[in-house]
Design an enzyme around this catalytic site. Structure first.
Site, PDB file in Angstrom:
ATOM      1  N   CYS A 169     -17.648  -5.928  11.832  1.00 58.26           N
ATOM      2  CA  CYS A 169     -17.084  -6.851  13.020  1.00 58.26           C
ATOM      3  C   CYS A 169     -16.367  -6.274  13.842  1.00 58.26           C
ATOM      4  O   CYS A 169     -15.874  -7.191  15.038  1.00 58.26           O
ATOM      5  CB  CYS A 169     -16.526  -8.238  12.211  1.00 58.26           C
ATOM      6  SG  CYS A 169     -14.707  -7.586  11.723  1.00 58.26           S
ATOM      7  N   CYS A 228     -14.023  -9.764   7.844  1.00 51.66           N
ATOM      8  CA  CYS A 228     -15.080 -10.366   7.465  1.00 51.66           C
ATOM      9  C   CYS A 228     -15.648  -9.940   6.025  1.00 51.66           C
ATOM     10  O   CYS A 228     -16.605 -10.401   5.399  1.00 51.66           O
ATOM     11  CB  CYS A 228     -16.161  -9.930   8.295  1.00 51.66           C
ATOM     12  SG  CYS A 228     -16.368  -7.861   8.345  1.00 51.66           S
ATOM     13  N   ASP A 261       0.774  -1.257   0.122  1.00 51.80           N
ATOM     14  CA  ASP A 261      -0.048  -0.016  -0.062  1.00 51.80           C
ATOM     15  C   ASP A 261       0.873   1.334  -0.051  1.00 51.80           C
ATOM     16  O   ASP A 261       1.639   1.394   0.804  1.00 51.80           O
ATOM     17  CB  ASP A 261      -0.792  -0.144   1.297  1.00 51.80           C
ATOM     18  CG  ASP A 261      -1.743   1.027   1.150  1.00 51.80           C
ATOM     19  OD1 ASP A 261      -2.947   0.885   0.660  1.00 51.80           O
ATOM     20  OD2 ASP A 261      -1.470   2.155   1.678  1.00 51.80           O
ATOM     21  N   CYS A 317     -13.064  -4.976   4.815  1.00 52.43           N
ATOM     22  CA  CYS A 317     -12.356  -5.554   5.951  1.00 52.43           C
ATOM     23  C   CYS A 317     -11.828  -6.990   5.817  1.00 52.43           C
ATOM     24  O   CYS A 317     -12.325  -7.659   5.228  1.00 52.43           O
ATOM     25  CB  CYS A 317     -13.663  -5.894   7.093  1.00 52.43           C
ATOM     26  SG  CYS A 317     -12.887  -6.775   8.574  1.00 52.43           S
ATOM     27  N   GLU A 372      -0.886  -1.442  -6.115  1.00 51.59           N
ATOM     28  CA  GLU A 372      -2.266  -0.470  -6.515  1.00 51.59           C
ATOM     29  C   GLU A 372      -1.945  -0.073  -7.842  1.00 51.59           C
ATOM     30  O   GLU A 372      -0.845   0.743  -7.894  1.00 51.59           O
ATOM     31  CB  GLU A 372      -2.682   0.428  -5.528  1.00 51.59           C
ATOM     32  CG  GLU A 372      -3.837  -0.228  -4.487  1.00 51.59           C
ATOM     33  CD  GLU A 372      -4.053   0.920  -3.597  1.00 51.59           C
ATOM     34  OE1 GLU A 372      -5.188   1.111  -3.399  1.00 51.59           O
ATOM     35  OE2 GLU A 372      -3.309   1.951  -3.098  1.00 51.59           O
ATOM     36  N   CYS A 414     -13.523  -1.785  11.592  1.00 53.04           N
ATOM     37  CA  CYS A 414     -14.562  -2.383  10.590  1.00 53.04           C
ATOM     38  C   CYS A 414     -16.135  -2.137  11.422  1.00 53.04           C
ATOM     39  O   CYS A 414     -16.077  -2.497  12.601  1.00 53.04           O
ATOM     40  CB  CYS A 414     -14.635  -3.890  10.585  1.00 53.04           C
ATOM     41  SG  CYS A 414     -15.886  -4.654   9.599  1.00 53.04           S
ATOM     42  N   ASP A 436      -3.067   1.470   6.756  1.00 52.81           N
ATOM     43  CA  ASP A 436      -2.234   1.340   5.619  1.00 52.81           C
ATOM     44  C   ASP A 436      -1.972  -0.348   5.568  1.00 52.81           C
ATOM     45  O   ASP A 436      -2.049  -0.932   4.173  1.00 52.81           O
ATOM     46  CB  ASP A 436      -1.069   1.830   5.617  1.00 52.81           C
ATOM     47  CG  ASP A 436      -0.962   3.384   5.688  1.00 52.81           C
ATOM     48  OD1 ASP A 436      -2.039   3.802   4.926  1.00 52.81           O
ATOM     49  OD2 ASP A 436      -0.127   3.992   6.299  1.00 52.81           O
TER      50      ASP A 436
HETATM   51 ZN   LIG Z   1     -14.976  -6.893   9.758  1.00 54.49          ZN
END
Ligand SMILES: [Zn+2]
Length: 404
Positions: free
Chosen positions: A358, A339, A185, A336, A269, A355, A365
């Site tokens: 969750c 999850c 990243d 996330c 990226e 998140c 980063d």
């Molecule tokens: Zn999550």
């Protein structure tokens, strides 16, 4: 595999050679600007752009013209190469990779290129190089030149002359020493965060030297233009510019060498660095809004040399038998890793990821790097299974690599 590599050294020219090189660089600049002016004039008159062959004919006329007879003193091949550079500048513009070609000014990337290896002689035992119309030139040979000479570029930077010798050689295709994959990243607070949790500090080479540079520029602006003191001040500004460039290059080379040696697959990226830096100017409709913040961000991006980082990773991985995989940046910062929930609210601050689905928390980063790695794995799986994938932008292989 064929490896193209450039070896760069400082030249040790005598006074006569320095004067000649300045003249040749000036002649090349003149030819470039003449050709650009001609193309612009043709465009305004609704005529077609001249191709390389057409421009070479014009060059012959200029070399024989009574007002520009001095062009005959410069070697002809470098003058033709400058026409090729103009062609490339136009095609980069048409491909939206660069702005419209601009006129060259004295002191900005003064250089010229000899394309014909038959006219170049390299005598490594005596650290010297023969170039047409310049004769034997001494250079500081810090390392051995490997491979057959393809072309040679002479350039002036920070008041010193350099030679870049591009060579070609056959090297064994290595298989990677490591089998690991890593996602990266790219950021401002950290230059790069790797999905294994390690990160690279921001470079900020420009920021560190910024104050010194600004002072030197102010000092220069107070001098009488073209006076001796002005020339001295100008040389100082140029030295600072080249020091900034060198610091940045060293840092990037060290970082990309380590990463490409430690991993077989690197995912990154697919950011359009140029678009990001362009948006700073703003359009007329939205001028003002966020422009200041953005220009700060964009300046930092350029300062960090993201594009150069990626270019180096690409060719060094190829040398080591690894791969660079560019993935589209969609949602890499808001997904996330625990999850899979996607929400922009999971990114309460620039630095934290929390998140909303969750409750998973991590450095933002690092979350980005993990998501980039996952997207890279998915892309790689598609390529292996034979699905049709558009080639990732900017990952052309065999592009020449420049080592300082
Ligand atoms: Zn999550």
């Amino acid at each position: 595999m064929q490896r193209l590599q450039a070896f760069k050294y400082e030249l040790r020219p005598d006074g006569q050679q320095q004067r000649q090189m300045r003249r040749f660089a000036g002649s090349c600049r003149f030819v470039y600007n003449q050709a650009l002016a001609l193309q612009k004039a043709r465009y305004e008159q609704g005529e077609k752009k001249l191709g390389y062959a057409g421009l070479c004919k014009e060059l012959t006329a200029w070399r024989n013209g009574s007002e520009t007879l001095w062009l005959k003193d410069a070697p002809v091949h470098p003058l033709q190469q400058t026409l090729k550079d103009l062609e490339r500048a136009y095609s980069n513009f048409f491909a939206k990779r660069a702005d419209f070609p601009r006129f060259k000014k004295k002191g900005q990337s003064d250089s010229f290129r000899y394309p014909d290896p038959n006219q170049i002689k390299l005598d490594q035992a005596n650290s010297r190089l023969f170039l047409p119309k310049l004769g034997w030139l001494r250079f500081r040979q810090s390392r051995e030149v490997l491979g057959a000479v393809r072309n040679v570029t002479v350039s002036l930077s920070g008041g010193k002359w350099f030679v870049s010798i591009q060579t070609e050689r056959e090297v064994e295709q290595l298989s990677p020493q490591s089998a690991t994959a890593v996602g990266i990243d790219m950021g401002i607070a950290r230059f790069a965060t790797l999905s294994d949790g390690t990160f690279l500090e921001p470079l900020n080479s420009f920021k560190r030297h910024e104050t010194a540079l600004r002072k030197a520029q102010q000092f220069m602006s107070r001098k009488v233009k073209f006076s001796n003191n002005w020339k001295k001040a100008k040389a100082r500004v140029q030295r600072l510019h080249s020091r900034i460039g060198n610091t940045r290059r060293d840092y990037l080379h060290k970082a990309t060498t380590t990463i490409s040696q430690n991993h077989a697959m690197v995912c990154i990226e697919d950011l359009q660095v140029r678009n990001m830096s362009k948006s700073a100017a703003g359009t007329t409709e939205q001028s003002g809004r966020n422009v200041r913040a953005k220009s700060g961000l964009n300046k930092a991006i350029l300062d960090q040399g993201w594009f150069e980082f990626r270019r180096q990773l690409d060719y060094k991985l190829a040398w080591n038998g690894g791969y660079l995989i560019a993935v589209p940046p969609q949602n890499t910062s808001r997904t996330c890793p625990a999850c899979g929930h996607v929400s922009k609210d999971s990114r309460p601050t620039q630095a934290r990821f929390g998140c909303v689905g969750c409750g998973f928390e991590e450095n933002a980063d690092l979350v980005g790097a993990i998501n980039v790695l996952r997207a890279g794995h998915a892309r790689f799986a598609c390529e292996v299974s034979g699905a049709v994938m558009p080639p990732a932008a900017g990952t052309r292989r065999g592009e020449s690599a420049y080592l300082g």
